[in-house]
Write a protein that holds these residues in place. Structure first.
Motif, PDB file in Angstrom:
ATOM      1  N   SER A  21      97.520  99.396 105.095  1.00 23.15           N
ATOM      2  CA  SER A  21      97.147  99.776 106.443  1.00 23.15           C
ATOM      3  C   SER A  21      95.905 100.647 106.431  1.00 23.15           C
ATOM      4  O   SER A  21      95.641 101.381 105.473  1.00 23.15           O
ATOM      5  N   CYS A  22      95.161 100.576 107.515  1.00 22.42           N
ATOM      6  CA  CYS A  22      94.000 101.426 107.729  1.00 22.42           C
ATOM      7  C   CYS A  22      94.141 102.046 109.110  1.00 22.42           C
ATOM      8  O   CYS A  22      93.916 101.379 110.124  1.00 22.42           O
ATOM      9  N   VAL A  23      94.552 103.293 109.144  1.00 27.66           N
ATOM     10  CA  VAL A  23      94.723 104.012 110.396  1.00 27.66           C
ATOM     11  C   VAL A  23      93.427 104.743 110.717  1.00 27.66           C
ATOM     12  O   VAL A  23      92.931 105.518 109.899  1.00 27.66           O
ATOM     13  N   THR A  24      92.888 104.498 111.904  1.00 30.34           N
ATOM     14  CA  THR A  24      91.582 105.044 112.257  1.00 30.34           C
ATOM     15  C   THR A  24      91.676 105.986 113.445  1.00 30.34           C
ATOM     16  O   THR A  24      92.612 105.931 114.248  1.00 30.34           O
ATOM     17  N   SER A  25      90.654 106.827 113.573  1.00 29.69           N
ATOM     18  CA  SER A  25      90.555 107.745 114.697  1.00 29.69           C
ATOM     19  C   SER A  25      89.119 108.226 114.813  1.00 29.69           C
ATOM     20  O   SER A  25      88.326 108.088 113.885  1.00 29.69           O
ATOM     21  N   GLY A  26      88.781 108.792 115.972  1.00 30.34           N
ATOM     22  CA  GLY A  26      87.480 109.406 116.164  1.00 30.34           C
ATOM     23  C   GLY A  26      86.397 108.495 116.698  1.00 30.34           C
ATOM     24  O   GLY A  26      85.232 108.906 116.759  1.00 30.34           O
ATOM     25  N   PHE A  27      86.735 107.285 117.106  1.00 34.07           N
ATOM     26  CA  PHE A  27      85.760 106.360 117.675  1.00 34.07           C
ATOM     27  C   PHE A  27      86.497 105.321 118.503  1.00 34.07           C
ATOM     28  O   PHE A  27      87.732 105.261 118.492  1.00 34.07           O
ATOM     29  N   LYS A  75      97.344 100.894 118.299  1.00 32.75           N
ATOM     30  CA  LYS A  75      97.547 101.867 117.238  1.00 32.75           C
ATOM     31  C   LYS A  75      96.279 102.194 116.474  1.00 32.75           C
ATOM     32  O   LYS A  75      96.319 102.988 115.534  1.00 32.75           O
ATOM     33  N   SER A  76      95.161 101.574 116.860  1.00 26.75           N
ATOM     34  CA  SER A  76      93.882 101.764 116.169  1.00 26.75           C
ATOM     35  C   SER A  76      94.045 101.568 114.667  1.00 26.75           C
ATOM     36  O   SER A  76      93.528 102.348 113.856  1.00 26.75           O
ATOM     37  N   THR A  77      94.737 100.505 114.310  1.00 29.57           N
ATOM     38  CA  THR A  77      95.089 100.263 112.919  1.00 29.57           C
ATOM     39  C   THR A  77      94.756  98.834 112.521  1.00 29.57           C
ATOM     40  O   THR A  77      94.971  97.899 113.302  1.00 29.57           O
ATOM     41  N   VAL A  78      94.248  98.689 111.316  1.00 30.88           N
ATOM     42  CA  VAL A  78      93.968  97.394 110.716  1.00 30.88           C
ATOM     43  C   VAL A  78      94.916  97.203 109.542  1.00 30.88           C
ATOM     44  O   VAL A  78      95.176  98.145 108.789  1.00 30.88           O
ATOM     45  N   TYR A  79      95.405  96.000 109.383  1.00 30.59           N
ATOM     46  CA  TYR A  79      96.338  95.695 108.314  1.00 30.59           C
ATOM     47  C   TYR A  79      95.790  94.577 107.431  1.00 30.59           C
ATOM     48  O   TYR A  79      95.005  93.740 107.863  1.00 30.59           O
ATOM     49  N   LEU A  80      96.241  94.579 106.205  1.00 28.06           N
ATOM     50  CA  LEU A  80      95.975  93.467 105.304  1.00 28.06           C
ATOM     51  C   LEU A  80      97.281  93.104 104.617  1.00 28.06           C
ATOM     52  O   LEU A  80      97.792  93.875 103.801  1.00 28.06           O
ATOM     53  N   GLN A  81      97.815  91.957 104.990  1.00 26.60           N
ATOM     54  CA  GLN A  81      99.008  91.435 104.353  1.00 26.60           C
ATOM     55  C   GLN A  81      98.585  90.632 103.139  1.00 26.60           C
ATOM     56  O   GLN A  81      97.826  89.674 103.262  1.00 26.60           O
ATOM     57  N   MET A  82      99.073  91.010 101.982  1.00 25.62           N
ATOM     58  CA  MET A  82      98.693  90.384 100.732  1.00 25.62           C
ATOM     59  C   MET A  82      99.918  89.717 100.127  1.00 25.62           C
ATOM     60  O   MET A  82     100.898  90.388  99.794  1.00 25.62           O
ATOM     61  N   ASN A  83      99.859  88.403 100.001  1.00 22.89           N
ATOM     62  CA  ASN A  83     100.945  87.631  99.424  1.00 22.89           C
ATOM     63  C   ASN A  83     100.495  86.955  98.139  1.00 22.89           C
ATOM     64  O   ASN A  83      99.300  86.769  97.903  1.00 22.89           O
ATOM     65  N   ASN A  84     101.467  86.578  97.336  1.00 20.34           N
ATOM     66  CA  ASN A  84     101.188  85.897  96.070  1.00 20.34           C
ATOM     67  C   ASN A  84     100.119  86.634  95.275  1.00 20.34           C
ATOM     68  O   ASN A  84      99.133  86.051  94.827  1.00 20.34           O
ATOM     69  N   LEU A  85     100.341  87.911  95.091  1.00 16.72           N
ATOM     70  CA  LEU A  85      99.350  88.743  94.416  1.00 16.72           C
ATOM     71  C   LEU A  85      99.175  88.342  92.958  1.00 16.72           C
ATOM     72  O   LEU A  85     100.124  87.934  92.287  1.00 16.72           O
ATOM     73  N   LYS A  86      97.943  88.472  92.507  1.00 14.93           N
ATOM     74  CA  LYS A  86      97.565  88.127  91.147  1.00 14.93           C
ATOM     75  C   LYS A  86      97.012  89.354  90.434  1.00 14.93           C
ATOM     76  O   LYS A  86      96.514  90.275  91.080  1.00 14.93           O
ATOM     77  N   PRO A  87      97.069  89.381  89.109  1.00 13.40           N
ATOM     78  CA  PRO A  87      96.498  90.525  88.391  1.00 13.40           C
ATOM     79  C   PRO A  87      95.045  90.805  88.748  1.00 13.40           C
ATOM     80  O   PRO A  87      94.641  91.975  88.774  1.00 13.40           O
ATOM     81  N   GLU A  88      94.277  89.775  89.037  1.00 17.05           N
ATOM     82  CA  GLU A  88      92.878  89.974  89.394  1.00 17.05           C
ATOM     83  C   GLU A  88      92.678  90.609  90.764  1.00 17.05           C
ATOM     84  O   GLU A  88      91.554  90.952  91.133  1.00 17.05           O
ATOM     85  N   ASP A  89      93.761  90.775  91.523  1.00 15.47           N
ATOM     86  CA  ASP A  89      93.692  91.501  92.784  1.00 15.47           C
ATOM     87  C   ASP A  89      93.739  93.011  92.582  1.00 15.47           C
ATOM     88  O   ASP A  89      93.567  93.766  93.543  1.00 15.47           O
ATOM     89  N   THR A  90      93.998  93.451  91.367  1.00 16.21           N
ATOM     90  CA  THR A  90      94.084  94.874  91.080  1.00 16.21           C
ATOM     91  C   THR A  90      92.759  95.557  91.381  1.00 16.21           C
ATOM     92  O   THR A  90      91.712  95.173  90.852  1.00 16.21           O
ATOM     93  N   ALA A  91      92.798  96.565  92.231  1.00 12.16           N
ATOM     94  CA  ALA A  91      91.595  97.275  92.644  1.00 12.16           C
ATOM     95  C   ALA A  91      91.988  98.395  93.588  1.00 12.16           C
ATOM     96  O   ALA A  91      93.136  98.486  94.035  1.00 12.16           O
ATOM     97  N   VAL A  92      91.020  99.236  93.891  1.00 10.73           N
ATOM     98  CA  VAL A  92      91.159 100.165  94.996  1.00 10.73           C
ATOM     99  C   VAL A  92      90.658  99.457  96.247  1.00 10.73           C
ATOM    100  O   VAL A  92      89.543  98.935  96.261  1.00 10.73           O
ATOM    101  N   TYR A  93      91.474  99.423  97.271  1.00 12.92           N
ATOM    102  CA  TYR A  93      91.143  98.744  98.508  1.00 12.92           C
ATOM    103  C   TYR A  93      90.696  99.746  99.559  1.00 12.92           C
ATOM    104  O   TYR A  93      91.375 100.754  99.797  1.00 12.92           O
ATOM    105  N   TYR A  94      89.563  99.472 100.161  1.00 10.15           N
ATOM    106  CA  TYR A  94      88.977 100.340 101.163  1.00 10.15           C
ATOM    107  C   TYR A  94      88.844  99.610 102.490  1.00 10.15           C
ATOM    108  O   TYR A  94      88.630  98.397 102.531  1.00 10.15           O
ATOM    109  N   CYS A  95      88.933 100.362 103.555  1.00 14.30           N
ATOM    110  CA  CYS A  95      88.679  99.873 104.902  1.00 14.30           C
ATOM    111  C   CYS A  95      87.414 100.530 105.430  1.00 14.30           C
ATOM    112  O   CYS A  95      87.183 101.722 105.199  1.00 14.30           O
ATOM    113  N   ALA A  96      86.577  99.771 106.128  1.00  8.81           N
ATOM    114  CA  ALA A  96      85.370 100.310 106.720  1.00  8.81           C
ATOM    115  C   ALA A  96      85.111  99.623 108.056  1.00  8.81           C
ATOM    116  O   ALA A  96      85.692  98.574 108.350  1.00  8.81           O
ATOM    117  N   ARG A  97      84.237 100.219 108.844  1.00  6.46           N
ATOM    118  CA  ARG A  97      83.976  99.698 110.174  1.00  6.46           C
ATOM    119  C   ARG A  97      82.510  99.311 110.353  1.00  6.46           C
ATOM    120  O   ARG A  97      81.632  99.746 109.619  1.00  6.46           O
TER     121      ARG A  97
END
Length: 127
Positions: A21-27, A75-97
């Protein structure tokens, strides 16, 4: 102040699922497109998915069919549902606008002018 706060990451096995989830505020949430991108050690930053004001999403080829992006304007929120995850999906995930005054304009995961990314959430996919 503008804030984007990612959460929901964790350790999962290959084939597992996770929703971050990416919960946002201030804009004004509605007038922005959003992107999820990820950064793994030794790899270039990769745009994963983006969503415009109408809720139309685009996906990197590496995740298409497995990931689904969505937004909840109330809710000013963005979601990313990730299914069938693979080892190559390993990372830090960021949200931006990206300021997008027209909701019909499509977004791109390759744009470099997304702003105000948060602290990220770690997703680790390992057996």
């Amino acid at each position: 102040q503008v804030q984007l706060v990612e959460s929901g990451g964790g350790l999962v096995q290959p084939g597992g699922s996770l929703r971050i989830s990416c919960v946002t505020s201030g804009f004004t949430f509605d007038y922005n497109s959003f992107v999820w991108f990820r950064q793994a050690p030794g790899k270039e930053r990769e745009g994963v998915s983006c969503i415009n004001g109408n809720g139309d999403g685009n996906y990197a080829a590496s995740v298409k069919g497995r990931f689904t992006i969505s937004r909840d304007n109330a809710k000013s929120t963005v979601y990313l549902q990730m299914n069938n995850l693979k080892p190559e999906d390993t990372a830090v995930y960021y949200c931006a606008r990206r300021y997008t005054p027209s909701p019909v304009w499509r977004c791109s995961v390759n744009h470099r002018d997304y702003a105000n990314w948060g602290q990220g959430t770690q997703v680790t996919v390992s057996p």
